[in-house]
Enzyme design. Structure first.
Site, PDB file in Angstrom:
ATOM      1  N   ASN A  15       2.836  -9.369 -75.657  1.00  0.00           N
ATOM      2  CA  ASN A  15       4.124  -9.902 -75.170  1.00  0.00           C
ATOM      3  C   ASN A  15       4.825 -10.687 -76.279  1.00  0.00           C
ATOM      4  O   ASN A  15       6.043 -10.603 -76.425  1.00  0.00           O
ATOM      5  CB  ASN A  15       3.909 -10.785 -73.943  1.00  0.00           C
ATOM      6  CG  ASN A  15       3.779  -9.962 -72.685  1.00  0.00           C
ATOM      7  OD1 ASN A  15       4.761  -9.377 -72.224  1.00  0.00           O
ATOM      8  ND2 ASN A  15       2.576  -9.874 -72.143  1.00  0.00           N
ATOM      9  N   ASN A 109       6.712 -18.527 -68.432  1.00  0.00           N
ATOM     10  CA  ASN A 109       5.422 -17.829 -68.488  1.00  0.00           C
ATOM     11  C   ASN A 109       5.626 -16.427 -67.924  1.00  0.00           C
ATOM     12  O   ASN A 109       6.532 -16.199 -67.117  1.00  0.00           O
ATOM     13  CB  ASN A 109       4.380 -18.566 -67.642  1.00  0.00           C
ATOM     14  CG  ASN A 109       3.017 -17.891 -67.700  1.00  0.00           C
ATOM     15  OD1 ASN A 109       2.577 -17.448 -68.772  1.00  0.00           O
ATOM     16  ND2 ASN A 109       2.344 -17.785 -66.562  1.00  0.00           N
ATOM     17  N   HIS A 111       3.491 -13.455 -65.833  1.00  0.00           N
ATOM     18  CA  HIS A 111       2.282 -13.310 -65.015  1.00  0.00           C
ATOM     19  C   HIS A 111       2.192 -11.865 -64.519  1.00  0.00           C
ATOM     20  O   HIS A 111       3.189 -11.316 -64.028  1.00  0.00           O
ATOM     21  CB  HIS A 111       2.344 -14.278 -63.829  1.00  0.00           C
ATOM     22  CG  HIS A 111       1.128 -14.211 -62.966  1.00  0.00           C
ATOM     23  ND1 HIS A 111      -0.062 -14.822 -63.307  1.00  0.00           N
ATOM     24  CD2 HIS A 111       0.903 -13.571 -61.789  1.00  0.00           C
ATOM     25  CE1 HIS A 111      -0.961 -14.569 -62.375  1.00  0.00           C
ATOM     26  NE2 HIS A 111      -0.409 -13.817 -61.443  1.00  0.00           N
ATOM     27  N   ASP A 147       1.259 -20.861 -61.829  1.00  0.00           N
ATOM     28  CA  ASP A 147       1.899 -19.630 -61.327  1.00  0.00           C
ATOM     29  C   ASP A 147       2.816 -19.889 -60.126  1.00  0.00           C
ATOM     30  O   ASP A 147       2.972 -19.025 -59.257  1.00  0.00           O
ATOM     31  CB  ASP A 147       0.837 -18.582 -60.932  1.00  0.00           C
ATOM     32  CG  ASP A 147      -0.098 -18.249 -62.089  1.00  0.00           C
ATOM     33  OD1 ASP A 147       0.358 -18.286 -63.236  1.00  0.00           O
ATOM     34  OD2 ASP A 147      -1.278 -17.955 -61.841  1.00  0.00           O
ATOM     35  N   GLU A 176       5.828  -5.580 -68.585  1.00  0.00           N
ATOM     36  CA  GLU A 176       5.985  -6.956 -69.084  1.00  0.00           C
ATOM     37  C   GLU A 176       6.793  -6.979 -70.371  1.00  0.00           C
ATOM     38  O   GLU A 176       7.637  -7.851 -70.580  1.00  0.00           O
ATOM     39  CB  GLU A 176       4.600  -7.579 -69.341  1.00  0.00           C
ATOM     40  CG  GLU A 176       3.800  -7.844 -68.090  1.00  0.00           C
ATOM     41  CD  GLU A 176       2.449  -8.486 -68.396  1.00  0.00           C
ATOM     42  OE1 GLU A 176       2.379  -9.354 -69.280  1.00  0.00           O
ATOM     43  OE2 GLU A 176       1.459  -8.113 -67.751  1.00  0.00           O
TER      44      GLU A 176
HETATM   45  C1  GRF Z   1      -0.419 -10.501 -69.955  1.00  0.00           C
HETATM   46  O1  GRF Z   1      -0.840  -9.590 -68.974  1.00  0.00           O
HETATM   47  C2  GRF Z   1       0.292 -11.670 -69.334  1.00  0.00           C
HETATM   48  O2  GRF Z   1       1.000 -11.329 -68.180  1.00  0.00           O
HETATM   49  C3  GRF Z   1      -0.843 -12.598 -68.982  1.00  0.00           C
HETATM   50  O3  GRF Z   1      -1.758 -12.456 -70.046  1.00  0.00           O
HETATM   51  C4  GRF Z   1      -1.606 -11.178 -70.651  1.00  0.00           C
HETATM   52  C5  GRF Z   1      -1.337 -11.404 -72.102  1.00  0.00           C
HETATM   53  O4  GRF Z   1      -1.318 -10.212 -72.844  1.00  0.00           O
HETATM   54  N1  GRF Z   1      -0.361 -13.936 -68.781  1.00  0.00           N
HETATM   55  P1  GRF Z   1      -0.777 -10.236 -74.331  1.00  0.00           P
HETATM   56  O5  GRF Z   1      -1.615 -11.253 -75.097  1.00  0.00           O
HETATM   57  O6  GRF Z   1       0.663 -10.604 -74.299  1.00  0.00           O
HETATM   58  O7  GRF Z   1      -1.003  -8.844 -74.857  1.00  0.00           O
END
Ligand code: GRF
Length: 216
Positions: A15, A109, A111, A147, A176
């Site tokens: 992300n 954040n 989630h 959350d 995401e």
């Molecule tokens: C993601 O699924 C996010 O929603 C959660 O932790 C994971 C992180 O993945 N909070 P990355 O490190 O961004 O690949």
């Protein structure tokens, strides 16, 4: 002036990479000015460095059980870089009300579920067990309760009968990466207002069509 965003990670940082890629566009309303990890070996740190983003490590283990001491060290690193917005991206620590209070209305954040369903960890396995037909991801404001902050943006996918936690995780993660950059842009552009636990978006629109599962 472009706002300055710091991203907090603990792991692989996919992300984070999506946010960094989006912020390369000169019309994007914020720079990614810093990536902070609480784990020195987080693979995301190398990814950030490869993209030319300054990184720093603030190890929670250095402060034992003293969460606020860890957070004060974190806050000092962030304050030194004149950061306006914080994005948590797979950051695996819960914050005290003190730290959250430093960032009221300025910390997001992501989630991997459609909140308020499936708060906490292991969301894909729990989703499958519950038998829901639609799953997804949520970007929300961070408040002291985990959350639970006002929802900024959500995306949904269909759950397939042959899905496993792994296949679901893969599709939700791709979602995401589409969801987080525009959600951060809304915050950086000053288009979010938080009223009575809800997030209102100025100039926002939403598609009219429904996602129905199964297809009929
Ligand atoms: C993601 O699924 C996010 O929603 C959660 O932790 C994971 C992180 O993945 N909070 P990355 O490190 O961004 O690949």
């Amino acid at each position: 002036m472009r706002r300055r965003t710091a991203i907090l990670i603990s792991g692989r940082g996919s992300n984070m990479a999506a946010l960094i890629a989006a912020a390369r566009d000169p019309t994007y309303p914020t720079d990614i000015a810093l990536v902070v990890s609480n784990r020195p070996r987080a693979p995301g740190l190398e990814r950030a460095r490869a993209s030319g983003i300054p990184t720093t490590v603030v190890e929670h283990t250095a402060h034992g059980q003293d969460r606020e001491a860890f957070e004060r060290a974190l806050q000092a690193e962030i304050a030194a870089r004149q950061i306006d917005i914080l994005c948590l991206a797979g950051f695996m620590r819960l914050f005290t009300p003190w730290f959250v209070g430093q960032w009221t209305g300025r910390m997001l954040n992501i989630h991997p579920s459609l909140l308020p369903s499936f708060k906490g960890l292991d969301t894909h396995r729990r989703t499958l067990r519950a038998g829901v037909k639609i799953h997804g991801a949520t970007v929300h404001l961070v408040v002291p309760e985990a959350d639970a902050g006002p929802i900024v943006a959500q995306g949904a996918i269909a759950v397939h009968e042959d899905d496993t936690a792994e296949t679901l995780a893969e599709r939700v993660l791709a979602l995401e990466h589409r969801l987080y950059p525009p959600a951060l842009a809304l915050m950086a552009a000053g288009r979010l207002r938080f009223v009575d636990g809800r997030c209102l978006i100025s100039g926002g629109s939403a598609p009219e069509d429904a996602l129905i599962v199964p297809g009929f």
